[in-house]
Design a protein around this motif. Structure first.
Motif, PDB file in Angstrom:
ATOM      1  N   PHE A  21       0.828  -1.204   0.000  1.00  0.00           N
ATOM      2  CA  PHE A  21       0.000   0.000   0.000  1.00  0.00           C
ATOM      3  C   PHE A  21       0.868   1.263   0.000  1.00  0.00           C
ATOM      4  CE2 PHE A  21      -2.334   3.357   2.198  1.00  0.00           C
ATOM      5  CZ  PHE A  21      -3.519   3.392   1.478  1.00  0.00           C
ATOM      6  N   VAL A  22       1.868   1.284   0.876  1.00  0.00           N
ATOM      7  CA  VAL A  22       2.752   2.449   0.978  1.00  0.00           C
ATOM      8  C   VAL A  22       3.540   2.639  -0.321  1.00  0.00           C
ATOM      9  CG1 VAL A  22       4.728   3.432   2.207  1.00  0.00           C
ATOM     10  CG2 VAL A  22       2.906   2.306   3.486  1.00  0.00           C
ATOM     11  N   MET A  23       4.025   1.545  -0.907  1.00  0.00           N
ATOM     12  CA  MET A  23       4.805   1.645  -2.140  1.00  0.00           C
ATOM     13  C   MET A  23       3.948   2.142  -3.303  1.00  0.00           C
ATOM     14  SD  MET A  23       7.717   1.096  -1.069  1.00  0.00           S
ATOM     15  CE  MET A  23       8.574   1.241  -2.608  1.00  0.00           C
ATOM     16  N   LYS A  24       2.674   1.770  -3.328  1.00  0.00           N
ATOM     17  CA  LYS A  24       1.780   2.273  -4.380  1.00  0.00           C
ATOM     18  C   LYS A  24       1.577   3.777  -4.241  1.00  0.00           C
ATOM     19  CE  LYS A  24      -0.623  -1.995  -5.404  1.00  0.00           C
ATOM     20  NZ  LYS A  24      -1.895  -2.705  -5.480  1.00  0.00           N
ATOM     21  N   ILE A  25       1.489   4.260  -3.007  1.00  0.00           N
ATOM     22  CA  ILE A  25       1.378   5.708  -2.784  1.00  0.00           C
ATOM     23  C   ILE A  25       2.630   6.398  -3.321  1.00  0.00           C
ATOM     24  CG2 ILE A  25       1.296   7.537  -1.042  1.00  0.00           C
ATOM     25  CD1 ILE A  25      -0.352   5.651   0.713  1.00  0.00           C
ATOM     26  N   MET A  26       3.792   5.829  -3.029  1.00  0.00           N
ATOM     27  CA  MET A  26       5.059   6.422  -3.464  1.00  0.00           C
ATOM     28  C   MET A  26       5.170   6.452  -4.989  1.00  0.00           C
ATOM     29  SD  MET A  26       6.371   7.072  -0.533  1.00  0.00           S
ATOM     30  CE  MET A  26       7.894   7.671  -1.147  1.00  0.00           C
ATOM     31  N   GLU A  27       4.664   5.422  -5.669  1.00  0.00           N
ATOM     32  CA  GLU A  27       4.746   5.361  -7.128  1.00  0.00           C
ATOM     33  C   GLU A  27       3.844   6.399  -7.783  1.00  0.00           C
ATOM     34  OE1 GLU A  27       3.861   1.404  -8.457  1.00  0.00           O
ATOM     35  OE2 GLU A  27       5.442   0.538  -7.217  1.00  0.00           O
ATOM     36  N   VAL A  28       2.624   6.532  -7.273  1.00  0.00           N
ATOM     37  CA  VAL A  28       1.631   7.414  -7.912  1.00  0.00           C
ATOM     38  C   VAL A  28       1.818   8.868  -7.510  1.00  0.00           C
ATOM     39  CG1 VAL A  28      -0.843   7.857  -8.163  1.00  0.00           C
ATOM     40  CG2 VAL A  28      -0.012   5.510  -8.093  1.00  0.00           C
ATOM     41  N   PHE A  29       2.255   9.108  -6.280  1.00  0.00           N
ATOM     42  CA  PHE A  29       2.408  10.471  -5.776  1.00  0.00           C
ATOM     43  C   PHE A  29       3.866  10.719  -5.386  1.00  0.00           C
ATOM     44  CE2 PHE A  29      -1.944   9.149  -4.834  1.00  0.00           C
ATOM     45  CZ  PHE A  29      -2.657  10.150  -5.489  1.00  0.00           C
ATOM     46  N   PRO A  30       4.696  11.195  -6.326  1.00  0.00           N
ATOM     47  CA  PRO A  30       6.121  11.373  -6.048  1.00  0.00           C
ATOM     48  C   PRO A  30       6.418  12.477  -5.025  1.00  0.00           C
ATOM     49  CG  PRO A  30       5.568  12.192  -8.231  1.00  0.00           C
ATOM     50  CD  PRO A  30       4.353  11.520  -7.708  1.00  0.00           C
ATOM     51  N   ASP A  31       5.450  13.332  -4.725  1.00  0.00           N
ATOM     52  CA  ASP A  31       5.675  14.382  -3.732  1.00  0.00           C
ATOM     53  C   ASP A  31       5.615  13.863  -2.299  1.00  0.00           C
ATOM     54  OD1 ASP A  31       6.090  16.377  -5.545  1.00  0.00           O
ATOM     55  OD2 ASP A  31       4.022  17.096  -5.519  1.00  0.00           O
ATOM     56  N   VAL A  32       5.190  12.610  -2.126  1.00  0.00           N
ATOM     57  CA  VAL A  32       5.093  12.031  -0.789  1.00  0.00           C
ATOM     58  C   VAL A  32       6.444  11.440  -0.408  1.00  0.00           C
ATOM     59  CG1 VAL A  32       3.955  10.293   0.632  1.00  0.00           C
ATOM     60  CG2 VAL A  32       2.643  11.531  -1.096  1.00  0.00           C
ATOM     61  N   ASP A  33       6.974  11.885   0.727  1.00  0.00           N
ATOM     62  CA  ASP A  33       8.250  11.390   1.232  1.00  0.00           C
ATOM     63  C   ASP A  33       7.998  10.133   2.060  1.00  0.00           C
ATOM     64  OD1 ASP A  33      11.151  11.803   1.756  1.00  0.00           O
ATOM     65  OD2 ASP A  33      10.441  11.991   3.828  1.00  0.00           O
ATOM     66  N   LEU A  34       8.783   9.092   1.819  1.00  0.00           N
ATOM     67  CA  LEU A  34       8.592   7.809   2.491  1.00  0.00           C
ATOM     68  C   LEU A  34       8.668   7.949   4.008  1.00  0.00           C
ATOM     69  CD1 LEU A  34       8.305   4.712   2.385  1.00  0.00           C
ATOM     70  CD2 LEU A  34      10.788   4.603   2.223  1.00  0.00           C
ATOM     71  N   TYR A  35       9.682   8.656   4.501  1.00  0.00           N
ATOM     72  CA  TYR A  35       9.841   8.795   5.942  1.00  0.00           C
ATOM     73  C   TYR A  35       8.727   9.649   6.546  1.00  0.00           C
ATOM     74  CZ  TYR A  35      14.321   6.691   5.055  1.00  0.00           C
ATOM     75  OH  TYR A  35      15.302   5.827   4.661  1.00  0.00           O
ATOM     76  N   TRP A  36       8.217  10.580   5.783  1.00  0.00           N
ATOM     77  CA  TRP A  36       7.127  11.411   6.283  1.00  0.00           C
ATOM     78  C   TRP A  36       5.855  10.591   6.425  1.00  0.00           C
ATOM     79  CZ3 TRP A  36       2.406  12.797   4.150  1.00  0.00           C
ATOM     80  CH2 TRP A  36       1.683  13.726   4.895  1.00  0.00           C
ATOM     81  N   ILE A  37       5.510   9.811   5.401  1.00  0.00           N
ATOM     82  CA  ILE A  37       4.265   9.041   5.459  1.00  0.00           C
ATOM     83  C   ILE A  37       4.339   7.969   6.549  1.00  0.00           C
ATOM     84  CG2 ILE A  37       4.872   7.383   3.634  1.00  0.00           C
ATOM     85  CD1 ILE A  37       1.369   8.762   4.096  1.00  0.00           C
ATOM     86  N   LEU A  38       5.516   7.396   6.772  1.00  0.00           N
ATOM     87  CA  LEU A  38       5.626   6.321   7.757  1.00  0.00           C
ATOM     88  C   LEU A  38       5.733   6.821   9.193  1.00  0.00           C
ATOM     89  CD1 LEU A  38       7.970   3.785   5.957  1.00  0.00           C
ATOM     90  CD2 LEU A  38       5.505   3.649   6.294  1.00  0.00           C
ATOM     91  N   ASN A  39       6.580   7.833   9.442  1.00  0.00           N
ATOM     92  CA  ASN A  39       6.781   8.247  10.833  1.00  0.00           C
ATOM     93  C   ASN A  39       6.753   9.750  11.062  1.00  0.00           C
ATOM     94  OD1 ASN A  39       9.263   8.999   9.854  1.00  0.00           O
ATOM     95  ND2 ASN A  39      10.334   7.220  10.651  1.00  0.00           N
ATOM     96  N   GLY A  40       6.341  10.525  10.076  1.00  0.00           N
ATOM     97  CA  GLY A  40       6.173  11.962  10.265  1.00  0.00           C
ATOM     98  C   GLY A  40       7.445  12.777  10.165  1.00  0.00           C
ATOM     99  N   LYS A  41       8.585  12.146   9.857  1.00  0.00           N
ATOM    100  CA  LYS A  41       9.833  12.883   9.709  1.00  0.00           C
ATOM    101  C   LYS A  41      10.017  13.252   8.259  1.00  0.00           C
ATOM    102  CE  LYS A  41      11.935  10.653  13.645  1.00  0.00           C
ATOM    103  NZ  LYS A  41      12.940   9.726  14.127  1.00  0.00           N
ATOM    104  N   GLY A  42      10.491  14.449   8.013  1.00  0.00           N
ATOM    105  CA  GLY A  42      10.618  14.940   6.646  1.00  0.00           C
ATOM    106  C   GLY A  42       9.538  15.958   6.385  1.00  0.00           C
ATOM    107  N   SER A  43       9.194  16.131   5.136  1.00  0.00           N
ATOM    108  CA  SER A  43       8.200  17.140   4.803  1.00  0.00           C
ATOM    109  C   SER A  43       7.272  16.641   3.704  1.00  0.00           C
ATOM    110  CB  SER A  43       8.889  18.424   4.338  1.00  0.00           C
ATOM    111  OG  SER A  43       9.626  18.165   3.153  1.00  0.00           O
ATOM    112  N   PHE A  44       6.125  17.256   3.637  1.00  0.00           N
ATOM    113  CA  PHE A  44       5.182  17.009   2.552  1.00  0.00           C
ATOM    114  C   PHE A  44       4.653  18.346   2.097  1.00  0.00           C
ATOM    115  CE2 PHE A  44       0.872  16.483   0.937  1.00  0.00           C
ATOM    116  CZ  PHE A  44       1.135  15.616  -0.111  1.00  0.00           C
ATOM    117  N   PRO A  45       4.673  18.634   0.810  1.00  0.00           N
ATOM    118  CA  PRO A  45       5.250  17.825  -0.260  1.00  0.00           C
ATOM    119  C   PRO A  45       6.766  17.746  -0.125  1.00  0.00           C
ATOM    120  CG  PRO A  45       4.494  19.918  -1.140  1.00  0.00           C
ATOM    121  CD  PRO A  45       4.082  19.868   0.301  1.00  0.00           C
ATOM    122  N   LYS A  46       7.312  16.712  -0.728  1.00  0.00           N
ATOM    123  CA  LYS A  46       8.742  16.409  -0.602  1.00  0.00           C
ATOM    124  C   LYS A  46       9.570  17.593  -1.061  1.00  0.00           C
ATOM    125  CE  LYS A  46      10.010  12.365  -2.098  1.00  0.00           C
ATOM    126  NZ  LYS A  46      10.445  11.271  -2.973  1.00  0.00           N
TER     127      LYS A  46
END
Length: 150
Positions: A50-75
């Motif tokens: 599920f998470v990898m599909k989000i990353m493929e379709v929405f490149p502005d989503v940062d992996l570390y942000w979606i998983l644990n809130g670290k980083g920024s959105f949009p990337k």
């Protein structure tokens, strides 16, 4: 460990950012609408798929942000990334020690030659309707680079 409540909040931020409802988001990333509903209600945890599909379709989503809130959105793609040098094996005539086939191979750092930039930028007759700039990458002599997404 991923906190489900925080993950759902970040998922809702993505939905708001792209102005999508849960069912259209599920359709867009290719998952069942019911799985999206179960995630948003907190019944199920997100799978890696599920998470990898989000990353493929929405490149502005940062992996570390979606998983644990670290980083920024949009990337933020304007960060400087340090490039590493790859080790190259020393040629056989440089390090002959009479070892056997199972001896350790010595490595030395080899710096790749710098790419030369032409002083003239040739007009490639590309109009803005035919192509769109996706990414601009600037390489520095010290081995770093910056990537810009317009």
């Amino acid at each position: 460990m991923v906190n489900i409540d925080d993950f759902v909040k970040r998922l809702e931020i993505i939905l708001d950012y792209y102005a999508l409802n849960a069912s259209s988001f599920a359709d867009k990333i290719g998952v069942q609408r019911s799985s999206m509903s179960h995630l948003l209600s907190g019944r199920n945890k997100p799978s890696l798929d599920f998470v990898m599909k989000i990353m493929e379709v929405f490149p502005d989503v940062d992996l570390y942000w979606i998983l644990n809130g670290k980083g920024s959105f949009p990337k933020n793609n304007d960060e400087v990334v340090e490039m590493t040098k790859t080790p190259a094996p020393i040629s056989s005539d440089e390090n002959i020690s009479g070892g056997d086939l199972f001896s350790a191979i010595n490595y030395r750092e080899v710096e790749k030659p710098a790419t030369r930039i032409s002083s003239e930028i040739k007009n490639q007759n590309l109009s803005s309707e035919e192509s769109e700039i996706v990414k601009i990458v600037i390489f520095y002599k010290n081995g770093t680079f910056k990537a810009y997404n317009p």
